[in-house]
Each structure stands twice: as C-alpha cells, then as structure tokens.
Design a protein around this motif. Structure first.
Motif, PDB file in Angstrom:
ATOM      1  N   GLN A   1      -3.664   0.245  -0.894  1.00 37.04           N
ATOM      2  CA  GLN A   1      -4.396   1.402  -0.348  1.00 37.04           C
ATOM      3  C   GLN A   1      -4.617   2.491  -1.387  1.00 37.04           C
ATOM      4  OE1 GLN A   1      -1.976   2.983   2.897  1.00 37.04           O
ATOM      5  NE2 GLN A   1      -1.291   0.902   3.317  1.00 37.04           N
TER       6      GLN A   1
ATOM      7  N   ARG B   1       5.099  -3.509   0.599  1.00 39.30           N
ATOM      8  CA  ARG B   1       6.138  -2.604   1.093  1.00 39.30           C
ATOM      9  C   ARG B   1       5.797  -1.154   0.765  1.00 39.30           C
ATOM     10  NH1 ARG B   1      12.466  -3.632  -0.454  1.00 39.30           N
ATOM     11  NH2 ARG B   1      13.212  -1.594   0.218  1.00 39.30           N
ATOM     12  N   TYR B   2       5.119  -0.937  -0.348  1.00 34.69           N
ATOM     13  CA  TYR B   2       4.776   0.428  -0.745  1.00 34.69           C
ATOM     14  C   TYR B   2       3.285   0.722  -0.553  1.00 34.69           C
ATOM     15  CZ  TYR B   2       9.512   0.791  -2.284  1.00 34.69           C
ATOM     16  OH  TYR B   2      10.886   0.820  -2.291  1.00 34.69           O
ATOM     17  N   GLY B   3       2.582  -0.142   0.146  1.00 35.42           N
ATOM     18  CA  GLY B   3       1.172   0.113   0.457  1.00 35.42           C
ATOM     19  C   GLY B   3       0.320   0.365  -0.779  1.00 35.42           C
ATOM     20  N   ILE B   4       0.605  -0.348  -1.875  1.00 31.52           N
ATOM     21  CA  ILE B   4      -0.050  -0.039  -3.153  1.00 31.52           C
ATOM     22  C   ILE B   4      -1.553  -0.352  -3.134  1.00 31.52           C
ATOM     23  CG2 ILE B   4      -0.144  -0.814  -5.584  1.00 31.52           C
ATOM     24  CD1 ILE B   4       2.949  -0.649  -5.517  1.00 31.52           C
TER      25      ILE B   4
END
Lengths: 364, 334
Positions: A48, A43-46
């Motif tokens: 990346q 959900r928070y694109g961690i």
C-alpha cells in the motif's frame, strides 16, 4: 543495537517511503523470492505504501510450498512403514499430499514427531534403538547445512537408525528456470536474506549479468524491505543491474564457508521436482553415496501411487509469480488455513496464507 | 507420609484422607472448607456469575508462576471480565502417580497465596490420582462464583462504535515465559509470566466508570483472537494501532526466533476493556494506579464498518487485517 525495534521505526519508514515515491519514475515489477519477505510485506502493508509505478510479485521461495505432491506422498508412505518414526519440523504436518497428510496419517496411528531441531531427531533415534527415525529434510540452503551436520554427527556417534529423506532444494537454478520460461518479466529481484547468509552474494550475479535484472539481498524487517526496494528503484532509474547487499548485518559476499563445506561434504547436486515448475536440473541436494546408509531413499522400499494434483488449486502458478491467490477460485472459500487444499495456504511463509491472514487484496 | 503421590492417595481411604487434611485443608483453611461437607453452602444476593476452566500447562512451574497460581488467576479473571466480584472457587486436582509431594505442596501454597491476593476462598475440592502416563504430572480444574454489582452490565456483545479499546499492559509475557522452559525448546530469558488476578483492577475500573461495555482477558489465542471475538459478538469493527500496543523487547526477540506474532501469544494477567469514549480517560487513570496496569494504554477504537473485522494500522502507517489465530501456536500454554 537491539536489532528489532530499530528496523520497525515509523519515522525511518516514512523517510524511506518518501524517497521511493520521489525517485521512482519508471514502471517496474519486483519479485520477492522468499516467502519470509512476502509475510513481512503483508504484515506491514508495504504494498500500500509503494507508488503505482512499482508492482511486487511473490516468488517460489517457500520450501514447503514448492515440494511436489510426489515427494509429499513419499514422506506419507514412509510414515506407513512399521517401525518408522517420522521426525519433522511442525509446519509439514498439515501439508496435503495427493491423498492424505502427515497429520491425518498420525491421527490414524503413524508415528510422527515434531522437532525443533535436527539434533532432536537424533535424540529420538538414540532413545528408540529398535525403530528407524526418518527426518524429513525439506528446506533451502538455509536448513541443508544443519541436516548435513546431523548426518555427520550420527556417523560419529555410530547412530545407525537415523535416516534423512532429502528433499532439499537450492535457489539460484529455479530463478534461472523462471526467467528462461519467459512467463514473468521482472525489473528487480529481492534476493533471500537467510539463503544468502549461507551462499553469499556471488551465486546471484548471473541474474544481473545475463538477464540485466537488478538484485538486492534483503533482511526480513519492514525497513529492510523498504531499503531494498529503494536500492532496486535506484538501479532501475539509473538503468543499472548488479547485485547489492542491503542485509549487511546478516550476509557477507562469500557466504558462510563452514556451512557450505558441511553441505558439500554430505550432499551433491541433483535434479529436483518443484511444484508448478517440474524437474529442474541441479536444483536439488542428494545425499552422497558415502553417506548412503543415512539416505531414506536408499534404505526403505517407498511405495507411492502416482501423484495427483488438487483440482482447482493454482499453487503452482502462484509460486511462479504468474497468478496471485486472489485469482484462485478456492482461495478463502474451499481453501482456508483451517482446511488447506494447497500448500501455499498451509505454510506460514506461503503466499495464500499471507494474503488470507493479513488481508491482501481484500484490503485492510 | 510417602514423598511421592501414590494411587492410594486418590482412593478415598486413609492416605487420601491424610492428603486432603494435611496438604489441602490446612493450607487453604476457611470456615466453609473446614466443614468438609460434600458441598459448600453459602448465601448469595444479587446477580451471580459462574465459570469453570481446566489447567494443563506444561511445565507446571514456569518463570513468574505455576499451575496453581494460574488455576486461581484464570478463573478469577473470567469472573472479573463479567464484571463480577470473585468470591468462591472450587479446586480439583488430577494427579499423575509419582508426582512429588513437595511439588504438590508448592502448588497448593501458590493457590493459597494467589487466592489471598485475589480475595477469594477455596470452598470445595476433589483429588484424583491416575496411573503414570494417564496425565502429565498435574492437571487442575477450578470453578468459581462471583456477584455482579448493581448497575453493571458487561458483555462481549456490548461494544459500540466510537468506544475506546484499552489494554492494561505488555502482551505475550506469559506465553513466552512458559515456552522458554518447555522441554526441547528452552532458551534463556529474564521474562516472567504476567499471570495475576485482576478482580481488584476490574473493581477499581468499574468504580471509575460503571458504564464499561465489555471486558475480556486475552489468554490462549492472544490479543488478536480476543479482539476478533469481541468484534464478532458485538457486530462491530475494531481498529488498533500497532505502535500503541506495548510489547517487551524480550518478547519481540523470542517471537522472531520462534516465528510467532506477539498478537497471538497467550497472556494470563491482561485485560481488554471496551469503554465509552467519554469515560476512557477516567478508566485509564484508575488503571494507572494499579500495579497490574501501570502501562495501560488506549490501543484502538470500535467502528461500525465491516462488522466482525479487526484491522491494524501498522508502524509504517499502512493497514492490515488482524485475523483470529488458526490452530495452536503451542499446545498446553495454560
């Protein structure tokens, strides 16, 4: 303190990411055990934001996903018995067993009611004295205490038509089984926050001690995860392995003694079947014989045909962390949240669902 | 008159006549309705918009509104998102036998107040009563017509790369306010539904810029679903910024507890506007003058790459896809 916005702050997040980028030199693969963590990470694109030295893999920590087809079939078979009302948390409805799902059984006339708490299931039993209510007990150490409490309350109130199909699982034994299999090599484990709120940090210590793997218990907000990764990187770089708590606002080393006592009073350890991993000793919770009259297994003649796996579905491999949803031929083609083939696409905490909803390998 | 609705209230006989006369016509009086003919007859000039919606919200009274207010706002807002000035509404009740007359009157009064606020008239209607269990207290259908001013061309398929995406306020208030009173799930919150008629807001926005490309009210399925619809209809991509999207702390907290994502929670007084970049500041300024849009903000931009896709820059600076809602978060939210 407001507990949410503080743990989603961009400034603090950037600082943590910079520190991880700077500190991480050694290649390391970390597993987030818990499906809740997988969801936050996507959900928070961690992924990346992490340096190329760090690889995150998802683990088996989704109670619905790890429930074996044979057990799902039991739940569906129970729903076919005349006079039985199935009470369940809503996320179980769509999960396909070998041949059907509770949602389909319901459409065909079975009585299946969604509840938000075990106490609602008790209320249904109270309101339908001529029927039997079977609550589907699916979950880890997080939900088991509330279900134990419902059984004790049923006993106290003299409710005789309340039963539980206990498919509960406990977490530490499956990690041992996973590590013993040698299939995945890990340099760090993001330990589940809510499970640890109940069991504490001690039950994870064998992982650090016997397998030399750093463990950090994490909360579920994006900054929790980043802080946890930073602490794991720190241990990896120093060549250390111990259990640390990053989720101090939720977890004490000794856990929640009241919940643990409730669980122990009603349940005893038993072997349990895990999707993709087979039977694992001591990884289940069986209702003690003292409370047998609340045990659905002991009170109903549950007839099921031999379980079959869905052709092409690799949920089992995904749950062991050896494959990702992107490796699955069915993913986002034959298997979607609207028409799920495997449980990892159904559950809100499933890896396939997180990959599908938040982009995963498809990029943003 | 009995204090509960009986089957006879929907029979077309004396009791039904009394109910219509005393409870509905008196409260909603206007020259077109007062005639009590089978149809309302009126002149229209220009391009007309016509829409309908049914309302089955449970519970029928919730913080910040009720099913009557919702039935007016929902249809008024569907007209407004076409760029139309909402004018006339129909109002049909399907009532479960046993509903208290007091509750029904409360709903009708709320219809009257909201119609007044929205500047629309209820010009025709119908009442049916069904046996206990065949409906849940009260269902309402409204249909509405409005006229589109000359020069206005608003459609979900008009979004163009470079356009700005504007939102009029915090998301999720309606869904969470309704859920907080839902049986078996209730929790304490001071949150109120955002339910409001937006015809006046849209009129002022169009005054600021008749070039607005698209409008959409993100009701069921929330902001995420509406943005996906717009991206698909216009064959464009939409990129939003998480930190620009207003969400109240109470909504965030309730979403955490219930496992919802505020992007998918229903709204009843929110409006997404897709506006050419050169007009965005003008529209935003006009919105800030209205009480339903004090917190209006530019939350993103329309792009050309990956048509049909909505992406979001997260608070951490990473990027992720925002998909349509799958299934229903919770049924009967509107």
């Amino acid at each position: 303190m407001k507990y949410i916005t503080e743990f989603r702050s961009s400034e603090l997040g950037e600082g943590l990411v910079a520190r991880i980028q700077q500190r991480s030199k050694k290649k390391a693969r970390f597993m987030e055990f818990c499906g809740g963590h997988t969801v936050t990470i996507f959900r928070y694109g961690i992924r990346q934001l992490l340096p190329s030295t760090i690889e995150m893999v998802s683990g088996p920590g989704c109670p619905i996903c790890v429930t074996a087809n044979a057990d799902l079939d039991k739940a569906i078979a129970l729903s076919q018995i005349p006079g039985v009302i199935i009470a369940t948390f809503g996320d179980m409805l769509k999960v396909p067993g070998s041949r059907s799902s509770l949602e389909k059984a319901k459409a065909e006339g079975a009585e299946v009611q969604t509840v938000y708490s075990t106490m609602d299931a008790l209320d249904i039993a109270g309101a339908n004295p001529d029927k039997s209510v079977v609550f589907l007990g699916i979950g880890f150490e997080t939900t088991a205490p509330t279900i134990a409490a419902s059984i004790l309350q049923a006993e106290e109130k003299g409710i005789k038509n309340y039963h539980v199909l206990s498919l509960h699982k406990v977490c530490p034994p499956v990690i041992r089984a996973l590590l013993d299999s040698g299939e995945v090599e890990l340099q760090g484990l993001v330990c589940p926050g809510h499970v640890s709120a109940i069991i504490g940090s001690h039950p994870w210590e064998f992982i650090a001690r016997e397998y030399g793997i750093p463990c950090v218990i994490s909360g579920f907000e994006p900054l929790d995860i980043l802080q946890c990764v930073e602490m794991l990187v720190e241990q990896v770089e120093k060549g250390e392995s111990r259990v640390e708590i990053a989720y101090k606002r939720g977890v004490r080393p000794e856990g929640n003694q009241i919940a643990l006592k409730l669980m122990e009073r009603v349940f005893e350890p038993s072997p349990a079947r895990w999707r993709g991993m087979g039977e694992i000793a001591g990884s289940g919770l069986k209702i003690r014989s003292k409370y047998q009259r609340f045990d659905a297994e002991a009170n109903f003649d549950i007839k099921t045909a031999p379980a079959v796996e869905h052709k092409g579905c690799i949920c089992g491999d995904i749950l062991r962390g050896v494959k990702t949803p992107a490796d699955c031929k069915l993913f986002a083609k034959a298997c979607t949240p609207e028409n799920p083939i495997g449980p990892c696409m159904v559950s809100a905490e499933g890896s396939c669902s997180a990959y599908y909803l938040y982009g995963g390998e498809r990029g943003g | 008159m009995a204090d509960k609705i009986l089957l006879a209230h929907g029979s077309g006989g004396k009791l039904a006549h009394d109910l219509v006369e005393k409870s509905f016509v008196r409260a909603l009086a206007n020259p077109l309705l007062d005639k009590l003919d089978d149809s309302a007859v009126f002149d229209v000039s220009g391009k007309m918009a016509f829409t309908t919606d049914s309302y089955v919200v449970s519970p029928i009274f919730f913080p910040g509104g009720d099913i009557g207010k919702l039935a007016v706002c929902g249809t008024v807002n569907d007209l407004a998102t076409s760029g139309a000035r909402p004018m006339y509404l129909s109002l049909s009740f399907i009532i479960e036998e046993g509903l208290s007359l007091k509750e029904l009157e409360k709903v009708v009064n709320s219809v009257r107040a909201t119609a007044g606020e929205a500047g629309v008239e209820i010009v025709t209607g119908d009442t049916k009563v069904v046996t206990r269990g065949s409906a849940d207290k009260l269902f309402i259908n409204t249909a509405g017509v409005g006229v589109i001013p000359e020069g206005v061309n608003i459609s979900g398929s008009n979004a163009k790369p470079g356009d700005k995406v504007i939102l009029n306020g915090a998301i999720g208030d309606h869904g969470i306010a309704v859920v907080s009173k839902r049986e078996g799930l209730s929790f304490a919150t001071k949150l109120k539904s955002d339910c409001a008629p937006l015809g006046g807001l849209v009129a002022d926005m169009l005054k600021a810029s008749p070039n607005i490309h698209a409008l959409r009210d993100p009701t069921r399925g929330g902001l995420a679903t509406s943005l996906n619809e717009l991206a698909q209809q216009s064959k464009v991509s939409i990129r939003i910024e998480e930190k620009e999207i207003p969400v109240r702390e109470e909504v965030l907290a309730a979403c955490e507890m219930l496992g919802f994502d505020p992007l998918y929670v229903a709204n009843e007084g929110r409006m997404i506007a897709i506006v050419p970049p050169e007009d965005a500041d003008k529209v935003l300024k006009a919105m800030h003058q209205k009480k339903n849009a004090n917190d209006a903000a530019i939350i993103g931009e329309v792009g050309a790459e990956t048509p049909g896709r909505v992406a979001m820059k997260t608070v951490l600076g990473s990027s992720r896809i925002v998909d349509m809602m799958v299934g229903d978060l919770l049924p009967r939210i509107c």
